[in-house]
Motif scaffolding. Structure first.
Motif, PDB file in Angstrom:
ATOM      1  N   PRO A   1       4.318  -4.845  -4.120  1.00 13.64           N
ATOM      2  CA  PRO A   1       5.011  -6.095  -4.461  1.00 13.64           C
ATOM      3  C   PRO A   1       6.518  -5.891  -4.457  1.00 13.64           C
ATOM      4  O   PRO A   1       7.017  -4.806  -4.786  1.00 13.64           O
ATOM      5  N   VAL A   2       7.265  -6.927  -4.107  1.00 11.82           N
ATOM      6  CA  VAL A   2       8.714  -6.812  -3.998  1.00 11.82           C
ATOM      7  C   VAL A   2       9.368  -6.477  -5.336  1.00 11.82           C
ATOM      8  O   VAL A   2      10.454  -5.884  -5.377  1.00 11.82           O
ATOM      9  N   ASN A   3       8.721  -6.821  -6.443  1.00 10.32           N
ATOM     10  CA  ASN A   3       9.260  -6.500  -7.767  1.00 10.32           C
ATOM     11  C   ASN A   3       8.762  -5.168  -8.312  1.00 10.32           C
ATOM     12  O   ASN A   3       9.054  -4.810  -9.454  1.00 10.32           O
ATOM     13  N   GLY A   4       7.965  -4.446  -7.496  1.00  9.04           N
ATOM     14  CA  GLY A   4       7.473  -3.140  -7.916  1.00  9.04           C
ATOM     15  C   GLY A   4       6.009  -3.172  -8.303  1.00  9.04           C
ATOM     16  O   GLY A   4       5.420  -4.228  -8.542  1.00  9.04           O
ATOM     17  N   GLY A   5       5.419  -2.015  -8.356  1.00 11.25           N
ATOM     18  CA  GLY A   5       3.999  -1.897  -8.684  1.00 11.25           C
ATOM     19  C   GLY A   5       3.405  -0.695  -7.982  1.00 11.25           C
ATOM     20  O   GLY A   5       4.116   0.129  -7.405  1.00 11.25           O
ATOM     21  N   THR A   6       2.087  -0.602  -8.023  1.00 12.24           N
ATOM     22  CA  THR A   6       1.395   0.529  -7.405  1.00 12.24           C
ATOM     23  C   THR A   6       1.161   0.254  -5.926  1.00 12.24           C
ATOM     24  O   THR A   6       0.546  -0.755  -5.569  1.00 12.24           O
ATOM     25  N   PRO A   7       1.648   1.121  -5.039  1.00 10.06           N
ATOM     26  CA  PRO A   7       1.417   0.924  -3.601  1.00 10.06           C
ATOM     27  C   PRO A   7      -0.063   0.982  -3.269  1.00 10.06           C
ATOM     28  O   PRO A   7      -0.829   1.742  -3.872  1.00 10.06           O
ATOM     29  N   ARG A   8      -0.452   0.176  -2.285  1.00  9.72           N
ATOM     30  CA  ARG A   8      -1.849   0.113  -1.861  1.00  9.72           C
ATOM     31  C   ARG A   8      -1.941   0.336  -0.354  1.00  9.72           C
ATOM     32  O   ARG A   8      -1.339  -0.399   0.437  1.00  9.72           O
ATOM     33  N   SER A   9      -2.671   1.374   0.047  1.00 12.35           N
ATOM     34  CA  SER A   9      -2.874   1.636   1.472  1.00 12.35           C
ATOM     35  C   SER A   9      -3.764   0.565   2.079  1.00 12.35           C
ATOM     36  O   SER A   9      -4.757   0.151   1.478  1.00 12.35           O
ATOM     37  N   ILE A  10      -3.423   0.110   3.293  1.00 11.60           N
ATOM     38  CA  ILE A  10      -4.231  -0.917   3.955  1.00 11.60           C
ATOM     39  C   ILE A  10      -4.759  -0.446   5.316  1.00 11.60           C
ATOM     40  O   ILE A  10      -5.327  -1.239   6.064  1.00 11.60           O
ATOM     41  N   THR A  11      -4.593   0.846   5.631  1.00 11.16           N
ATOM     42  CA  THR A  11      -5.104   1.353   6.920  1.00 11.16           C
ATOM     43  C   THR A  11      -5.956   2.604   6.748  1.00 11.16           C
ATOM     44  O   THR A  11      -6.009   3.453   7.637  1.00 11.16           O
ATOM     45  N   ASP A  12      -6.634   2.733   5.612  1.00  7.88           N
ATOM     46  CA  ASP A  12      -7.489   3.907   5.414  1.00  7.88           C
ATOM     47  C   ASP A  12      -8.577   4.015   6.486  1.00  7.88           C
ATOM     48  O   ASP A  12      -9.034   5.110   6.805  1.00  7.88           O
ATOM     49  N   GLY A  13      -8.984   2.891   7.044  1.00  6.93           N
ATOM     50  CA  GLY A  13     -10.047   2.902   8.042  1.00  6.93           C
ATOM     51  C   GLY A  13      -9.575   3.186   9.452  1.00  6.93           C
ATOM     52  O   GLY A  13     -10.382   3.179  10.386  1.00  6.93           O
ATOM     53  N   PHE A  14      -8.266   3.447   9.617  1.00  3.98           N
ATOM     54  CA  PHE A  14      -7.716   3.685  10.951  1.00  3.98           C
ATOM     55  C   PHE A  14      -7.379   5.160  11.099  1.00  3.98           C
ATOM     56  O   PHE A  14      -6.522   5.688  10.387  1.00  3.98           O
ATOM     57  N   ASP A  15      -8.043   5.845  12.028  1.00  4.71           N
ATOM     58  CA  ASP A  15      -7.891   7.297  12.155  1.00  4.71           C
ATOM     59  C   ASP A  15      -6.838   7.670  13.200  1.00  4.71           C
ATOM     60  O   ASP A  15      -7.132   8.272  14.216  1.00  4.71           O
ATOM     61  N   GLU A  16      -5.628   7.295  12.951  1.00  6.67           N
ATOM     62  CA  GLU A  16      -4.463   7.742  13.735  1.00  6.67           C
ATOM     63  C   GLU A  16      -3.208   7.286  13.001  1.00  6.67           C
ATOM     64  O   GLU A  16      -3.281   6.778  11.882  1.00  6.67           O
ATOM     65  N   GLN A  17      -2.055   7.473  13.638  1.00 13.45           N
ATOM     66  CA  GLN A  17      -0.787   7.094  13.018  1.00 13.45           C
ATOM     67  C   GLN A  17      -0.453   5.642  13.365  1.00 13.45           C
ATOM     68  O   GLN A  17      -0.144   5.340  14.517  1.00 13.45           O
ATOM     69  N   PRO A  18      -0.496   4.709  12.398  1.00 15.77           N
ATOM     70  CA  PRO A  18      -0.127   3.326  12.688  1.00 15.77           C
ATOM     71  C   PRO A  18       1.392   3.141  12.569  1.00 15.77           C
ATOM     72  O   PRO A  18       1.985   3.454  11.540  1.00 15.77           O
ATOM     73  N   ASN A  19       2.017   2.649  13.615  1.00 16.03           N
ATOM     74  CA  ASN A  19       3.463   2.448  13.634  1.00 16.03           C
ATOM     75  C   ASN A  19       3.769   0.960  13.500  1.00 16.03           C
ATOM     76  O   ASN A  19       3.454   0.170  14.403  1.00 16.03           O
ATOM     77  N   PHE A  20       4.360   0.582  12.381  1.00 17.85           N
ATOM     78  CA  PHE A  20       4.631  -0.837  12.109  1.00 17.85           C
ATOM     79  C   PHE A  20       5.499  -1.449  13.200  1.00 17.85           C
ATOM     80  O   PHE A  20       6.489  -0.858  13.635  1.00 17.85           O
ATOM     81  N   VAL A  21       5.123  -2.660  13.627  1.00 15.88           N
ATOM     82  CA  VAL A  21       5.894  -3.384  14.631  1.00 15.88           C
ATOM     83  C   VAL A  21       6.423  -4.705  14.084  1.00 15.88           C
ATOM     84  O   VAL A  21       7.605  -5.008  14.187  1.00 15.88           O
ATOM     85  N   GLU A  22       5.542  -5.527  13.486  1.00 17.23           N
ATOM     86  CA  GLU A  22       5.933  -6.889  13.105  1.00 17.23           C
ATOM     87  C   GLU A  22       4.979  -7.419  12.038  1.00 17.23           C
ATOM     88  O   GLU A  22       3.786  -7.080  12.031  1.00 17.23           O
ATOM     89  N   TRP A  23       5.505  -8.247  11.134  1.00 15.28           N
ATOM     90  CA  TRP A  23       4.662  -9.011  10.210  1.00 15.28           C
ATOM     91  C   TRP A  23       5.023 -10.471  10.377  1.00 15.28           C
ATOM     92  O   TRP A  23       6.145 -10.895  10.064  1.00 15.28           O
ATOM     93  N   ASN A  24       4.093 -11.254  10.914  1.00 13.65           N
ATOM     94  CA  ASN A  24       4.339 -12.684  11.080  1.00 13.65           C
ATOM     95  C   ASN A  24       3.155 -13.470  10.532  1.00 13.65           C
ATOM     96  O   ASN A  24       2.301 -12.906   9.837  1.00 13.65           O
ATOM     97  N   GLY A  25       3.081 -14.743  10.859  1.00  7.06           N
ATOM     98  CA  GLY A  25       2.047 -15.596  10.285  1.00  7.06           C
ATOM     99  C   GLY A  25       0.632 -15.205  10.649  1.00  7.06           C
ATOM    100  O   GLY A  25      -0.326 -15.598   9.966  1.00  7.06           O
ATOM    101  N   ASP A  26       0.474 -14.424  11.720  1.00  6.27           N
ATOM    102  CA  ASP A  26      -0.862 -14.009  12.143  1.00  6.27           C
ATOM    103  C   ASP A  26      -1.309 -12.701  11.517  1.00  6.27           C
ATOM    104  O   ASP A  26      -2.464 -12.294  11.681  1.00  6.27           O
TER     105      ASP A  26
END
Length: 684
Positions: A288-313
């Motif tokens: 959260p932008v105000n702080g908190g405990t980070p939560r992984s969202i790619t545990d099911g992906f077995d490689e290095q995910p490189n962030f590109v974009e966050w949009n409405g989709d």
């Protein structure tokens, strides 16, 4: 969907080198002169794609990058910037009215410039005393944030004048901080900007604006020393009072933060507290932008995910998938992801999105084409090519490239790129040259063209097979594979190379008495390991390679790498350093070895090269060592790149093809008339 794939394949097929054209074998200079496209940035409205073209300037002995523009509707391309100085890092203003970039064309320091896509002169926006690093636009287009160091140049000059030059090791650092500028003011005249972060508590790595323009999220390490890369954490800057809050404080690096479209969340790349991050998967995580405990969202992906974009989709990321690379869409709420790009073997690089998130631009090479710029719809993936970079090599005789696989000594499946002569005959036995990539988490892919260090296409045209081995530890094959050489460096890597050679010998394609090996960095280390531990090779070339892990550990600028792969330092675990060091096997070395190294290499310090050279010489093994003056870990100028390739050609042409042994101290130089003809050809 099937028709879209056929369309994509047909577009790639148009790049295929036709067999009936009049062709010639490329020279070393031909390879170095090949221009390269990259950095594709689609405009917010999708009408244009800006990209970079890198080319060779022999006159000033430099590789120079310029900006080009492609009209998406017509496919017409236009060069936007020119001159002796490079222009790079193109970014569109949010309204698409300006294309901004960095260049050192003024005062030899990188500054931000803006140019209209309709043409005209570029305007300088910044006059930062120490130059500009990265930069990013605010989403309303009113401001730009940029990074610059806090070097006190006057104090440094005063000390130099009084005491001469010296450096206190790991005590003196430059700290990079964030600045902002008002675009409207900067368009009138260059500005220094407003400094937003200060001090010696951290050095900034990357930044992203909040949607409302009131905050900037950034990552930072405790200082700029590479040994502290694992200290990268995530911070939020509030512009109203320049206050800074640490948002993420985990072990291991936390990088590339970005705001969600609603400004409530931060996504970032994270080791999630894993201290062994060099060979483990990173994750995309949310906080959260105000702080908190980070939560992984790619545990099911077995490689290095490189962030590109966050949009409405959703969140988009890119990642290697064996030798391919793809774009994925991720649901931040569920962690479910789906591949966007097709076909299976596409090699997407550097995707950028339009403002509405519906269109993308990217670069992609193939086995028969150089890297080209493409555009596509996201929902209806059907790439359309905008550039014709491959036309440069249509008159060359070039090898074919394909992915092959084989079992290693311990049963692990290893992939590699097999490069064959254009007229390959499976009934013949060929000499074989192995080229080993660096990393170890690098990767070789079936792409045209080999234009640096090792001229594979020239050797293939002489009648050789070339094998590039994606040995254990290579990226793209998942975390377990990437960790197969932990505490097994050199040993397991050698299994993978030798088993690949045996696989080709078993097919009847290779003359086992005419095999060579070469590589740079980690590839140089593996080559050094093979030259001392194996008698399978006719000749070897060691480029910037490790010969003794203890020597490396005590001298390198990145000591945590060694600890994470070997487990301890040389004093506490000498056995693992003995097991994995080429010098441990020096008494059995027999292979003629060429050693190439940069004079000022800090990543693999040059004592490694001298140690191997002396050890081989003491045992009467033919050895040559060449030091490239003024360089660090990589060779970055055309003339020295020419030397590196010619030295490798001379070495292997002698030992593999039976040509005269080269005298590297007295190379044959072209006559003046030949030089003039070459200059004229390059100009055309």
């Amino acid at each position: 969907m099937f028709k879209r794939f056929i369309l994509f394949f047909s577009l790639i097929a148009t790049l295929t080198l036709t067999a009936n054209a009049q062709r010639r074998i490329p020279t070393v200079d031909d390879l170095i002169n090949v221009k390269t496209a990259g950095g594709a940035q689609i405009s917010p409205d999708g009408k244009f794609v800006a990209y970079t073209v890198g080319e060779t300037d022999w006159k000033q002995d430099a590789f120079v990058t310029q900006l080009w523009l492609a009209d998406v509707a017509t496919g017409k391309t236009l060069q936007l910037t020119r001159g002796e100085k490079s222009s790079g890092n193109p970014q569109w203003s949010p309204d698409g009215a300006w294309l901004t970039f960095t260049s050192n064309r003024v005062g030899d320091k990188n500054q931000i410039f803006a140019i209209s896509p309709n043409g005209g002169e570029a305007m300088q926006l910044t006059k930062a005393e120490n130059g500009v690093g990265g930069f990013t636009w605010s989403r309303d287009g009113k401001n730009i944030a940029f990074a610059s160091t806090d070097n006190d140049q006057k104090a440094a000059k005063d000390r130099q004048d009084y005491l001469g030059g010296f450096e206190v090791v790991r005590k003196e650092y430059s700290f990079t901080h964030l600045w902002t500028l008002d675009v409207a003011e900067a368009l009138k005249a260059p500005v220094t900007g407003t400094q937003r972060t200060k001090g010696k508590e951290f050095t900034v790595n990357g930044a992203n604006w909040s949607p409302d323009g009131t905050k900037i999220v950034f990552s930072a390490t405790v200082n700029s020393d590479l040994i502290n890369g694992g200290t990268a954490d995530v911070y939020v800057l509030t512009l109203a009072d320049n206050s800074v809050k640490k948002l993420v404080d985990l072990a291991g690096p936390d990088n590339t933060p970005a705001f969600s479209p609603d400004g409530k969340w931060i996504v970032f790349s994270s080791a999630m507290g894993n201290p062994k991050f060099f060979h483990s998967n990173s994750r995309l995580a949310l906080v959260p932008v105000n702080g908190g405990t980070p939560r992984s969202i790619t545990d099911g992906f077995d490689e290095q995910p490189n962030f590109v974009e966050w949009n409405g989709d959703g969140i988009y990321f890119s990642s290697l998938q064996k030798t391919a690379s793809h774009l994925f869409r991720l649901d931040p709420a569920t962690g479910k992801f789906a591949r966007v790009s097709q076909p299976d073997n596409v090699m997407i690089g550097g995707a950028s999105f339009t403002k509405d998130g519906k269109q993308i631009a990217f670069t992609a090479p193939s086995p028969t084409s150089l890297s080209e710029v493409f555009v596509s719809s996201v929902s209806n993936f059907a790439p359309r090519k905008l550039t014709s970079m491959t036309d440069q090599v249509k008159d060359f005789t070039l090898a074919t490239r394909e992915v092959i696989s084989w079992p290693s000594k311990d049963g692990a499946t290893i992939e590699g790129i097999l490069i064959k002569p254009a007229d390959f005959d499976p009934a013949k036995k060929y000499p074989l040259l192995c080229i080993i990539h660096g990393g170890p988490t690098g990767i070789d892919r079936p792409t045209l063209l080999d234009a640096r260090y090792y001229p594979a296409d020239i050797w293939a045209a002489k009648g050789a097979l070339v094998l590039k081995v994606n040995y254990r530890g290579s990226a793209g094959y998942g975390e377990k594979f990437r960790q197969l050489n932990v505490r097994n460096l050199g040993v397991g890597d050698a299994w993978d190379v030798i088993s690949g050679i045996d696989n080709l010998i078993a097919k009847g394609w290779v003359d086992g008495n005419r095999v060579g090996c070469m590589g740079w960095s980690q590839g140089g280390y593996i080559s050094a390991f093979l030259t001392t531990s194996s008698d399978r090779f006719k000749a070897i070339s060691v480029g910037a390679g490790i010969s003794n892990w203890a020597t490396y550990y005590y001298n390198t600028d990145i000591t945590p790498f060694t600890i994470q792969y070997l487990g301890d330092d040389p004093a506490d675990d000498p056995a693992i350093y003995t097991k994995t060091s080429p010098m441990s096997y020096i008494k059995q070395a027999k292979t003629p070895t060429l050693i190439q190294h940069g004079e000022f290499d800090r990543r693999v310090p040059i004592p490694n090269a001298y140690e191997l050279r002396q050890g081989l010489e003491d045992r009467g093994v033919p050895v040559e060592m060449i030091v490239y003056k003024g360089y660090g870990h990589g060779i970055t100028k055309p003339k020295s790149m020419r030397a590196v390739m010619q030295h490798n050609l001379g070495w292997f042409n002698h030992y593999i093809f039976g040509e005269a042994k080269p005298d590297f101290a007295k190379p044959e130089l072209p006559k003046k008339d030949d030089k003039d003809a070459a200059k004229s050809q390059a100009a055309n």
